[in-house]
Design a protein around this motif. Structure first.
Motif, PDB file in Angstrom:
ATOM      1  N   ALA A  15       0.704  -1.165  -0.252  1.00  0.00           N
ATOM      2  CA  ALA A  15      -0.186  -0.194   0.033  1.00  0.00           C
ATOM      3  C   ALA A  15       0.555   1.503   0.225  1.00  0.00           C
ATOM      4  O   ALA A  15       0.469   2.231  -0.690  1.00  0.00           O
ATOM      5  N   TYR A  16       1.821   1.245   0.873  1.00  0.00           N
ATOM      6  CA  TYR A  16       2.583   2.439   0.906  1.00  0.00           C
ATOM      7  C   TYR A  16       3.471   2.893  -0.484  1.00  0.00           C
ATOM      8  O   TYR A  16       3.344   3.956  -0.941  1.00  0.00           O
ATOM      9  N   ALA A  19       1.063   4.055  -2.995  1.00  0.00           N
ATOM     10  CA  ALA A  19       0.690   5.351  -2.601  1.00  0.00           C
ATOM     11  C   ALA A  19       1.706   6.484  -3.077  1.00  0.00           C
ATOM     12  O   ALA A  19       1.399   7.457  -3.589  1.00  0.00           O
ATOM     13  N   SER A  23       1.090   9.422  -5.414  1.00  0.00           N
ATOM     14  CA  SER A  23       1.675  10.790  -5.051  1.00  0.00           C
ATOM     15  C   SER A  23       2.256  11.431  -6.071  1.00  0.00           C
ATOM     16  O   SER A  23       2.015  12.691  -6.302  1.00  0.00           O
ATOM     17  N   VAL A  30       1.257  11.698   0.254  1.00  0.00           N
ATOM     18  CA  VAL A  30       0.678  10.728   1.174  1.00  0.00           C
ATOM     19  C   VAL A  30       0.202  11.261   2.206  1.00  0.00           C
ATOM     20  O   VAL A  30       0.749  11.847   3.035  1.00  0.00           O
ATOM     21  N   ASP A  31      -0.815  10.721   2.935  1.00  0.00           N
ATOM     22  CA  ASP A  31      -1.413  11.095   4.462  1.00  0.00           C
ATOM     23  C   ASP A  31      -0.183  11.011   5.174  1.00  0.00           C
ATOM     24  O   ASP A  31       0.256   9.951   5.374  1.00  0.00           O
ATOM     25  N   GLU A  33      -0.051  10.590   8.261  1.00  0.00           N
ATOM     26  CA  GLU A  33      -0.180   9.756   9.383  1.00  0.00           C
ATOM     27  C   GLU A  33       0.203   8.298   8.828  1.00  0.00           C
ATOM     28  O   GLU A  33       0.249   7.546   9.380  1.00  0.00           O
ATOM     29  N   ASP A  34       0.294   8.122   7.548  1.00  0.00           N
ATOM     30  CA  ASP A  34       0.508   6.695   6.992  1.00  0.00           C
ATOM     31  C   ASP A  34       1.948   6.473   6.746  1.00  0.00           C
ATOM     32  O   ASP A  34       2.725   7.467   6.623  1.00  0.00           O
ATOM     33  N   GLY A  35       2.425   5.480   6.852  1.00  0.00           N
ATOM     34  CA  GLY A  35       4.115   5.123   6.742  1.00  0.00           C
ATOM     35  C   GLY A  35       4.112   3.728   6.070  1.00  0.00           C
ATOM     36  O   GLY A  35       3.159   2.779   5.815  1.00  0.00           O
ATOM     37  N   ASP A  38       2.238   0.592   7.001  1.00  0.00           N
ATOM     38  CA  ASP A  38       0.742   0.369   7.124  1.00  0.00           C
ATOM     39  C   ASP A  38       0.227  -0.391   5.778  1.00  0.00           C
ATOM     40  O   ASP A  38       0.776  -0.185   4.755  1.00  0.00           O
ATOM     41  N   GLU A  40      -2.929   0.019   4.841  1.00  0.00           N
ATOM     42  CA  GLU A  40      -3.816   0.947   4.128  1.00  0.00           C
ATOM     43  C   GLU A  40      -3.177   2.321   4.439  1.00  0.00           C
ATOM     44  O   GLU A  40      -2.725   2.990   5.120  1.00  0.00           O
ATOM     45  N   THR A  41      -3.232   2.874   2.984  1.00  0.00           N
ATOM     46  CA  THR A  41      -2.577   4.323   2.726  1.00  0.00           C
ATOM     47  C   THR A  41      -3.386   5.221   2.042  1.00  0.00           C
ATOM     48  O   THR A  41      -4.093   4.730   1.073  1.00  0.00           O
TER      49      THR A  41
END
Length: 130
Positions: A15-16, A19, A23, A30-31, A33-35, A38, A40-41
């Protein structure tokens, strides 16, 4: 009553990483809070719709039934080259001799998407002939 599209979910193996690719495609971060760990991103687009990347165990096996259609701010062909350099791969070429048409690419995990003509390109072309 109606429903509003909150996001576009894209299943993937990482996912990351996917993303990060999108991006770069969209120019949106990317959000925060996401890393990398994760499953879910997300990326929120300027219109408020989010691309939501879901890590799933199974690989992609067939053509997408739903896909993104991108309208670049440069040109269709320049955007095709930019996205190939980012890691996309060519799938199909539907450009026509009269200048109309689109190009189909796949992201690094094989999800197909289209690159349409930019608005300026559309305005410069004669109407589509039947």
């Amino acid at each position: 009553m109606v429903s509003t599209v909150a996001n576009m979910a894209i299943d993937c193996a990482d996912a990351y990483q996917l993303a990060l690719f999108w991006s770069e495609v969209t120019g949106q971060p990317v959000d925060p809070e996401d890393g990398p760990a994760d499953a879910e991103t997300g990326i929120t687009l300027p219109n408020g719709t989010a691309l939501f990347f879901n890590q799933v165990p199974e690989p992609k096996t067939t053509k997408n039934r739903l896909h993104l259609r991108l309208r670049p701010d440069t040109s269709r062909d320049a955007e095709k080259e930019r996205l190939l350099a980012l890691g996309a791969s060519p799938v199909a070429d539907h450009r026509r001799a009269d200048g109309w048409g689109w190009v189909v690419l796949a992201d690094p995990e094989g999800n197909e998407f289209c690159i349409l003509l930019a608005e300026a390109e559309r305005a410069a072309l004669p109407p589509v002939s039947a």
